[in-house]
Structures are given as structure tokens and as C-alpha cells.
Design an enzyme around this catalytic site. Structure first.
Site, PDB file in Angstrom:
ATOM      1  N   ASN A   1       3.805  22.486  22.859  1.00 10.57           N
ATOM      2  CA  ASN A   1       3.432  22.214  21.473  1.00 10.57           C
ATOM      3  C   ASN A   1       4.693  21.816  20.713  1.00 10.57           C
ATOM      4  OD1 ASN A   1       2.710  22.264  18.780  1.00 10.57           O
ATOM      5  ND2 ASN A   1       1.572  24.187  18.901  1.00 10.57           N
TER       6      ASN A   1
ATOM      7  N   HIS B   1      -7.816  19.933   2.851  1.00  9.44           N
ATOM      8  CA  HIS B   1      -7.025  21.141   2.593  1.00  9.44           C
ATOM      9  C   HIS B   1      -7.979  22.283   2.253  1.00  9.44           C
ATOM     10  CE1 HIS B   1      -3.736  23.683   1.537  1.00  9.44           C
ATOM     11  NE2 HIS B   1      -2.853  22.706   1.442  1.00  9.44           N
TER      12      HIS B   1
ATOM     13  N   HIS C   1      -4.011  17.011  18.211  1.00 10.63           N
ATOM     14  CA  HIS C   1      -2.799  17.827  18.226  1.00 10.63           C
ATOM     15  C   HIS C   1      -2.819  18.833  19.372  1.00 10.63           C
ATOM     16  CE1 HIS C   1       0.393  20.507  17.218  1.00 10.63           C
ATOM     17  NE2 HIS C   1      -0.399  21.460  16.782  1.00 10.63           N
TER      18      HIS C   1
ATOM     19  N   HIS D   1      -9.899   5.757  21.704  1.00 13.01           N
ATOM     20  CA  HIS D   1      -8.907   6.740  22.129  1.00 13.01           C
ATOM     21  C   HIS D   1      -8.787   7.859  21.104  1.00 13.01           C
ATOM     22  CE1 HIS D   1      -7.788   3.679  25.035  1.00 13.01           C
ATOM     23  NE2 HIS D   1      -7.565   2.829  24.045  1.00 13.01           N
TER      24      HIS D   1
ATOM     25  N   CYS E   1       1.890  21.970  11.497  1.00 12.39           N
ATOM     26  CA  CYS E   1       1.825  20.965  12.554  1.00 12.39           C
ATOM     27  C   CYS E   1       1.142  19.666  12.121  1.00 12.39           C
ATOM     28  CB  CYS E   1       1.095  21.535  13.772  1.00 12.39           C
ATOM     29  SG  CYS E   1       1.915  22.981  14.497  1.00 12.39           S
TER      30      CYS E   1
END
Length: 506
Positions: free
Chosen positions: A426, A304, A393, A389, A225
Site C-alpha cells: 500500500n 466526503h 486503491h 479498465h 490515501c
């Protein structure tokens, strides 16, 4: 009891204003220091006369070679600086996919189809019903026809039809909004994690729009995602190399071939959360596009955690014991996401936070790590001082509630993410752009505002992008997926209790 509550409230108000005063003083400390220095300089200088200018001219003539060398060096250094500095990357505009009304699928319809599939045990039918009830997803999300029909038809042809719809509708709207012709696009980046046909999705776009033969194309798969922000980062790097061109980024996910029909609990959650969605984004490195662009890309920070086995396996595509393919979500997902976010904001913080917040963080870190003061809690910076703002996700309700608490955000800040989850579900990597669209439709984006996009994805990855608004976005002139219904939002979406969040995590 009332007096105690009133006292605590007044104390918190006072503390708030003390912190604001501290932030203002530290942020403007340089200006406060310059005032006495300026006064001192002005009081000690004398009036420069024509005679002084004459002496200076004589000195320059006597050292002409030195002056020429200095001027030449300055010109050379200025040229190197302007030639080597990174090109500015502008977001001209973006567009999100909105399906036809007949693709709307209520939670009741989803449950009816789950029962009719006949592959789920009764316990897992009840489990999915419970997830639907707690998901904060509304009854107007979209699913492809191949998933809803009985029996389902998850073929490659149906998946191609789905992604063509997602991509082409969004790209058509984007080209119409910007007035850019397809053959002006020099870079194309497409990301879709779970559907990667041959020819690739990027080749599908090139063929449909007859893009030019020397276009730079990239197709990102299996990146989860957060792949949308990875695509933005890749496009940004390419725009540093290729001059005066446009980069088209397309972010989406395919549902058709990824609806899970088995009985592994860890794989069933995706059925209840993921829905159709896609976005097309146009970036430019042309100086002439600054005036008409909406935003400028300021930072992209990627983290990562794949070297850690627990992080690597927390979202894992595999076959279950019956041979059904699905994505298994580990019970460690929330903890892994938290660790990835912590690592990401540790890198991002010094780039965006005011010096006052960095100072507080540094002091708490020194007290904790060097002086071993156990009573000192790790200081969580106030990112509301760095951003107006937040677009987080919309992966799930529990994740959003947890981030709201950890980052100390208000309902107003979380509204774009929660309303996107409610209205569209989603939509994987494209969810951040539905949230961006919500901000614009509500008329919240003003010139100079800073927007923080946060994406999470398998691997495990946490990525951030920071945008600066170059102009105020007028919702009256706006065309996006929210405009015909923005008056219906926000809707009330209650937070999950800690007990329910614990149940969902296990």
C-alpha cells in the site's frame, strides 16, 4: 446434479446475451427511430429548383436587418460558448518511484525487526505475523533504512531523505520522458498526509529544481490515501484559470516517522500494509499537447462523509496510552468505505453509464422507493459497460475482494490493483499510478479506452477520476517501474474466505 448445473449455466449465458441485446437496442434507439423518419422526409420532399433559390434570395433581401441580427447573435453565442467552456486537461505522462534493490524488505525481515524492536507484546508480534500472512503483500516491497535499522531512527532528517528520494527520482524520470523543462511548470501540487515539514515539501521541489518565482504551489496534508485524486482535481481547477501551462502533481506518503511501535491492535495494521512509494504526474491545458499526451481527464467526482462521526473517526491519528503515535483503523472501516463508494457512484453513474443501465437503475429505484415493492433488490449498474479498465486503491486485500464482489468485476479487471498490492504494498495516494503503470506495461491500453480510478482516504473520502486514452500505449517503447519484471505477473493471490475477512475486520 450435472444436469442442474448445466441448465443454470445455459440460463446465465442466455441472460447475458439478452442483456447485451437490450443494452445495444436502447443505446442505439435514436438511430433506429431516425430510419423511418428519414425515409418519410425523403419520400415527401420535392426537388429544389433554381426558381426556389431565387424566391429565397428575394425574401432575404427584403429582411436584411433581421438576417444580420440573427447572424450576429449566432456569432456572439458561439463566441461565448467557446470562450466559457472548460479547458481540456491532458495527462502528458507520469512516473512512479522504484527504490534500489537494497531497499527490498521481505516479510521475514519485517517480522525479525518487529521482534528486535522489543516494544511489542508477544501477542501483538503474533498478531502482526498473522496480518502479514493474509495481506497478499509479496517479499519485494520497499521500506526506508530508518525503519529497518536497529534501533529505528525516525528523525525529521531521515524523513526528509526519504521524501526527497521519492519525489526527485519520480520527477527526474517524468521530465526525461516528456522533455519538459522544469521552468515551464506553472503549477505544483504535492500531497503527503503524515509528514509536513517546514519549509513545505512543495518548497523542497521548487528549491531542488529552481522552479520559476511565479509558480503556483500547493501542499496538501492529512488527506489520506485519496489525496492523489484531490491533487488532480485541484490541478484541473487551476488549469482552467491559468492559460497554456503545465501542472506537476506529486503524490506520496512517508513511512519513516509513521512506523508504529506501540501495542494498540487498531494501529498495528498499518505496519503490515504501508510501504515506500511515490508518483509524479504532468498535466497540461495546451491544445498543442493533445497529440503527444496519453490521456484526457474526463471527470473527477469527490465524496466526503466527514459530517458523520463514525466516518470521521474510522481512520484517526492519535497517541496510545504509552504515548506512541499511530493511525487507528476502526472496525467500521469496511462499512464506511462501502457507504462512501455508494454515494460516489450515485453521482458518477449518470455521467458515465449508458442510458440502458440508467434506465434499469431508475426502474428499480421507483419500484423500491415509490411503489414499496420489497422483493425488488437495488439494481447495481454494470460499470464494465462504462469502463474498460479499473484502478482501485490497493489499500488492502479485504477491501479489494469486497469491491470485486460488489462491482461484479473479473480477476482480469482486478489484476492491476492486486498485483500492485503484491509487488509494492500500500503506497497510499500513489498506488493508483502504479496500477496505471501495470495496465500500460501489459499493453492493455488502447485508443478510446476509459479508465476509472477509485481512491479511499481518511475523513472519510471516496474520490473518482475518469480518463480517456488518446492513443494506444505501446509497451515496447515504454519505460516504467514494471517493465523489467512484467513477465512475472500476474501471480496467484487467493481470495480471503468470508470467515477470515470477518476476523480481519474485527
Amino acid at each position: 446434479m450435472t444436469n442442474i448445473s448445466s441448465t443454470n449455466f445455459n440460463s446465465s449465458i442466455k441472460l447475458k446475451y439478452v442483456k447485451l441485446g437490450y443494452h445495444y437496442f436502447v443505446s442505439n434507439a435514436m438511430y433506429f427511430a431516425l430510419i423511418p423518419v428519414s425515409i418519410l422526409i425523403m419520400s415527401s420532399t420535392h426537388v429544389i429548383t433554381n426558381q426556389d433559390y431565387g424566391k429565397l434570395w428575394i425574401i432575404l433581401k427584403m429582411n436584411l436587418l433581421t438576417v444580420v441580427l440573427c447572424v450576429t447573435t449566432l456569432i456572439f453565442l458561439a463566441t461565448v460558448y467557446f470562450m466559457s467552456r472548460p479547458k481540456k486537461v491532458y495527462l502528458v505522462d507520469f512516473a512512479c518511484y522504484k527504490a534500489e534493490p537494497d531497499r527490498k524488505t521481505t516479510k521475514r525481515t519485517c517480522m525479525d525487526r518487529i521482534v528486535q524492536y522489543g516494544t511489542f507484546t508477544q501477542e501483538n508480534v503474533d498478531f502482526q505475523r498473522k496480518i502479514f500472512e493474509r495481506s497478499s503483500i509479496g517479499d519485494e516491497t520497499y521500506l526506508p533504512e530508518a525503519v529497518i535499522q536497529i534501533p529505528p531512527n525516525p528523525t525529521i532528517d531521515e524523513a526528509r531523505k526519504e521524501v526527497e528520494k521519492l519525489m526527485f527520482v519520480a520527477i527526474d524520470e517524468l521530465l526525461e520522458k516528456t522533455g519538459v523543462k522544469a521552468r515551464e511548470i506553472g503549477i505544483l501540487v504535492v500531497n503527503c498526509s503524515l509528514f509536513n515539514p517546514v519549509p513545505s515539501l512543495s518548497a523542497m521541489v521548487v528549491n531542488h529544481y529552481k522552479l520559476r518565482g511565479n509558480i503556483m504551489t500547493y501542499n496538501l496534508g492529512g488527506m489520506g490515501c485519496s489525496a492523489g485524486l484531490i491533487s488532480i482535481d485541484l490541478a484541473k481547477d487551476l488549469l482552467q484559470v491559468h492559460k497554456n501551462t503545465y501542472a506537476l502533481v506529486v503524490s506520496m506518503e512517508s513511512i519513516t516517522r509513521n512506523w508504529y511501535c506501540g501495542n494498540s491492535r487498531s494501529m498495528l495494521i498499518s505496519n503490515c500494509l504501508f510501504r515506500m512509494g511515490g508518483a509524479a504526474i504532468l498535466l497540461s491545458n495546451k491544445n498543442s499537447d493533445r497529440r503527444r499526451s496519453k490521456y484526457q481527464l474526463v471527470h473527477v467526482v469527490r465524496t466526503h462523509k466527514g459530517a458523520d462521526d463514525k466516518s470521521y473517526k474510522c481512520a484517526y491519528q492519535e497517541e496510545d496510552s504509552a504515548g506512541y503515535v499511530g493511525v487507528a483503523l476502526s472496525k467500521d472501516l469496511m462499512a464506511v468505505a462501502g457507504e462512501a463508494l455508494k454515494a460516489n457512484i450515485t453521482t458518477l453513474g449518470p455521467l458515465v453509464l449508458p442510458i440502458s443501465e440508467q434506465l434499469l437503475f431508475f426502474v428499480s429505484l421507483v419500484g423500491k422507493k415509490i411503489f414499496r415493492i420489497k422483493k425488488i433488490k437495488p439494481y447495481i449498474p454494470d460499470f464494465k459497460l462504462a469502463f474498460e479498465h479499473f484502478c482501485i486503491h490497493a489499500g488492502g486485500r479485504a477491501v479489494l475482494d469486497e469491491l470485486e464482489k460488489n462491482l461484479d468485476l473479473s480477476d482480469w479487471h482486478m489484476e492491476p490493483s492486486k498485483m500492485t498490492l503484491y509487488r509494492f504494498g500500500n503506497t497510499s495516494s500513489s498506488s493508483l499510478w502504479y496500477e496505471f503503470g501495470y495496465l500500460e506495461a501489459k499493453g492493455r491500453v488502447k485508443k478510446g479506452d476509459r479508465i476509472w480510478q477509485i481512491g479511499f482516504g481518511s475523513g472519510f473520502k471516496c474520490n473518482s477520476a475518469v480518463w480517456l486514452a488518446l492513443r494506444t500505449v505501446d509497451p515496447v517503447k515504454l519505460k516504467n517501474v514494471w517493465m523489467d519484471e512484467i513477465g512475472n505477473f500476474p501471480v496467484d493471490v487467493p481470495k480471503l474466505s468470508p470467515i477470515i475477512m470477518s476476523e480481519m475486520a474485527t
